[in-house]
Every structure is written in structure tokens, then in C-alpha cells.
Design a protein around this motif. Structure first.
Motif, short mmCIF file in Angstrom:
data_model
loop_
_atom_site.label_atom_id
_atom_site.label_comp_id
_atom_site.label_asym_id
_atom_site.label_seq_id
_atom_site.Cartn_x
_atom_site.Cartn_y
_atom_site.Cartn_z
N GLU A 6 -28.45 -10.84 -32.44
CA GLU A 6 -29.16 -10.76 -31.20
C GLU A 6 -28.98 -12.61 -30.73
O GLU A 6 -28.90 -13.25 -31.70
CB GLU A 6 -30.37 -10.47 -31.34
CG GLU A 6 -30.61 -9.09 -31.88
CD GLU A 6 -32.19 -8.73 -31.81
OE1 GLU A 6 -32.47 -7.46 -32.26
OE2 GLU A 6 -33.14 -9.91 -32.00
N CYS A 22 -27.19 -8.64 -27.53
CA CYS A 22 -26.92 -7.98 -28.77
C CYS A 22 -25.89 -7.10 -28.75
O CYS A 22 -25.44 -6.07 -28.10
CB CYS A 22 -28.03 -6.86 -29.12
SG CYS A 22 -28.33 -5.96 -30.44
N TRP A 36 -34.06 -2.15 -26.55
CA TRP A 36 -35.03 -3.28 -26.98
C TRP A 36 -36.50 -2.95 -27.09
O TRP A 36 -36.99 -2.17 -26.50
CB TRP A 36 -34.97 -4.47 -25.95
CG TRP A 36 -33.51 -5.12 -25.63
CD1 TRP A 36 -32.55 -4.62 -24.93
CD2 TRP A 36 -33.09 -6.21 -26.55
NE1 TRP A 36 -31.50 -5.54 -25.10
CE2 TRP A 36 -31.88 -6.53 -26.02
CE3 TRP A 36 -33.58 -6.87 -27.62
CZ2 TRP A 36 -30.84 -7.38 -26.47
CZ3 TRP A 36 -32.66 -7.88 -28.12
CH2 TRP A 36 -31.32 -8.12 -27.55
N ARG A 38 -40.22 -4.82 -28.96
CA ARG A 38 -40.73 -6.17 -29.12
C ARG A 38 -42.17 -6.03 -29.76
O ARG A 38 -42.85 -5.01 -29.93
CB ARG A 38 -40.99 -6.74 -27.83
CG ARG A 38 -42.06 -6.14 -26.91
CD ARG A 38 -42.35 -7.13 -25.51
NE ARG A 38 -43.35 -6.26 -24.83
CZ ARG A 38 -43.55 -6.57 -23.64
NH1 ARG A 38 -42.65 -7.49 -22.82
NH2 ARG A 38 -44.47 -6.12 -22.54
N ARG A 45 -44.88 -2.97 -33.05
CA ARG A 45 -43.69 -2.85 -32.29
C ARG A 45 -43.72 -1.71 -31.21
O ARG A 45 -44.27 -0.69 -31.37
CB ARG A 45 -42.69 -2.56 -33.01
CG ARG A 45 -41.24 -3.06 -32.45
CD ARG A 45 -40.10 -2.86 -33.71
NE ARG A 45 -40.48 -3.91 -34.65
CZ ARG A 45 -39.43 -4.00 -35.69
NH1 ARG A 45 -38.12 -3.35 -35.60
NH2 ARG A 45 -39.59 -5.01 -36.54
N TYR A 94 -36.59 -7.23 -30.62
CA TYR A 94 -35.76 -6.46 -31.60
C TYR A 94 -34.64 -5.42 -30.76
O TYR A 94 -34.96 -4.70 -29.86
CB TYR A 94 -36.17 -5.63 -32.51
CG TYR A 94 -37.28 -6.60 -33.48
CD1 TYR A 94 -36.69 -7.06 -34.83
CD2 TYR A 94 -38.52 -6.80 -33.37
CE1 TYR A 94 -37.67 -7.94 -35.62
CE2 TYR A 94 -39.41 -7.31 -34.01
CZ TYR A 94 -38.89 -8.12 -35.17
OH TYR A 94 -39.70 -8.74 -35.80
N CYS A 95 -33.45 -5.94 -31.25
CA CYS A 95 -32.17 -4.86 -30.66
C CYS A 95 -32.17 -3.53 -31.48
O CYS A 95 -32.49 -3.89 -32.82
CB CYS A 95 -30.92 -5.64 -30.67
SG CYS A 95 -29.67 -4.49 -30.23
N ASN A 96 -32.02 -2.49 -31.03
CA ASN A 96 -31.79 -1.20 -31.82
C ASN A 96 -30.49 -0.27 -31.24
O ASN A 96 -30.40 -0.60 -30.14
CB ASN A 96 -33.16 -0.40 -31.71
CG ASN A 96 -32.89 1.18 -32.20
OD1 ASN A 96 -32.65 2.05 -31.23
ND2 ASN A 96 -33.06 1.06 -33.42
N TRP A 111 -30.98 -2.00 -36.77
CA TRP A 111 -31.94 -3.08 -36.16
C TRP A 111 -31.57 -4.19 -35.97
O TRP A 111 -30.61 -4.88 -37.31
CB TRP A 111 -33.40 -3.08 -36.65
CG TRP A 111 -34.01 -1.65 -36.30
CD1 TRP A 111 -33.92 -0.46 -37.06
CD2 TRP A 111 -35.05 -1.65 -35.28
NE1 TRP A 111 -34.85 0.48 -36.61
CE2 TRP A 111 -35.52 -0.16 -35.34
CE3 TRP A 111 -35.46 -2.27 -34.20
CZ2 TRP A 111 -36.27 0.60 -34.35
CZ3 TRP A 111 -36.16 -1.93 -33.27
CH2 TRP A 111 -36.90 -0.42 -33.38
N GLN A 113 -32.08 -8.58 -36.09
CA GLN A 113 -32.96 -9.52 -37.08
C GLN A 113 -33.96 -10.13 -36.24
O GLN A 113 -35.21 -10.58 -36.81
CB GLN A 113 -32.31 -10.61 -37.43
CG GLN A 113 -32.01 -11.74 -36.69
CD GLN A 113 -31.00 -11.62 -35.59
OE1 GLN A 113 -30.17 -10.65 -35.46
NE2 GLN A 113 -31.00 -12.40 -34.53
N GLY A 114 -34.28 -9.74 -34.80
CA GLY A 114 -35.18 -10.18 -33.94
C GLY A 114 -34.98 -11.59 -33.36
O GLY A 114 -34.55 -12.58 -34.04
#
Length: 121
Positions: A6, A22, A36, A38, A45, A94-96, A111, A113-114
Motif C-alpha cells: 500500500e 494497493c 479497502w 479502515r 475495523r 488496509y487493502c484486501n 491483507w 500492512q496498513g
């Protein structure tokens, strides 16, 4: 193993904009959907936005009309354009990804790392 990287987080004033990116990396996989999420301080989350490989999107009510999710299938990359940012948007984003392997049809999730987004004057 599929990994997500990310970028794009940072500090912005209320009403400002940020664009998160991402990118998924690995071998012989295809993305089914990316999104996404958060997590704000002291909160759980939550979903922000998702997009399928076919282009179908959905958004949390709190960001609909302000955020736009988009993707590049060729690059296995998803973006989140965040406009009209508010202090309550402050969170770690966070991306997923939900993916499948082309070789054996197995599916998995990954996932990022944020990345920190802070909206403050």
C-alpha cells in the motif's frame, strides 16, 4: 503467496484529498475482488469500499459520494480516491484482496500492512 503493498497515506486538512494505491504481487494468480478497510483509534475495523474484477463496487454509507474505488486488472492494483476528507476519516487503511490461483483453482485472501490517513487542521 500473494502480497499487498500500500501507498498514499499521509496528513491532510479537512476538505482535502488523498489517493491510496494497493498493488498485489505473486505468481499465477487472478484477483476476484479487492477492497479497502479502515480502523480508527478505539474502533473495530470496518469496510470502506470494494470492487470486483468485473467492476462492481460498493461503499460504506459514511464514504459514499466522497470516495471512489477503482482497479486496474492488468496490474492487479486497486485505488481509493478520497475527497472531501473529514476528521472522522482518520484511521489506518488496509487493502484486501480475494484471489485464486490459475494452476490449481485454490482461493485465498491477503491483507496489506496498513497505511495511516490523518485528517486534521
Amino acid at each position: 503467496q500473494v502480497q499487498l503493498v500500500e501507498s498514499g497515506g499521509g496528513l491532510v486538512q479537512p476538505g482535502g484529498s488523498l489517493r491510496l494505491s494497493c498493488a498485489a504481487s505473486g505468481s499465477r494468480f487472478s484477483i476476484n475482488a479487492m477492497g479497502w478497510y479502515r480502523q480508527a483509534p478505539g474502533k473495530q475495523r470496518e469496510l470502506v469500499a470494494t470492487i470486483t474484477s468485473g467492476g462492481s463496487t460498493n461503499y460504506a454509507d459514511s464514504v459514499r459520494g466522497r470516495f471512489t474505488i477503482s482497479g486496474d486488472n492488468a496490474k492487479s492494483t486497486v485505488y481509493l480516491q478520497m475527497n472531501s476528507l473529514k476528521p472522522e476519516d482518520t484511521a489506518v487503511y488496509y487493502c484486501n484482496a480475494v484471489y485464486r490461483y490459475r494452476t490449481n483453482l485454490n482461493q485465498g485472501t491477503a491483507w496489506g500492512q496498513g497505511t495511516q490517513v490523518t485528517v486534521s487542521s
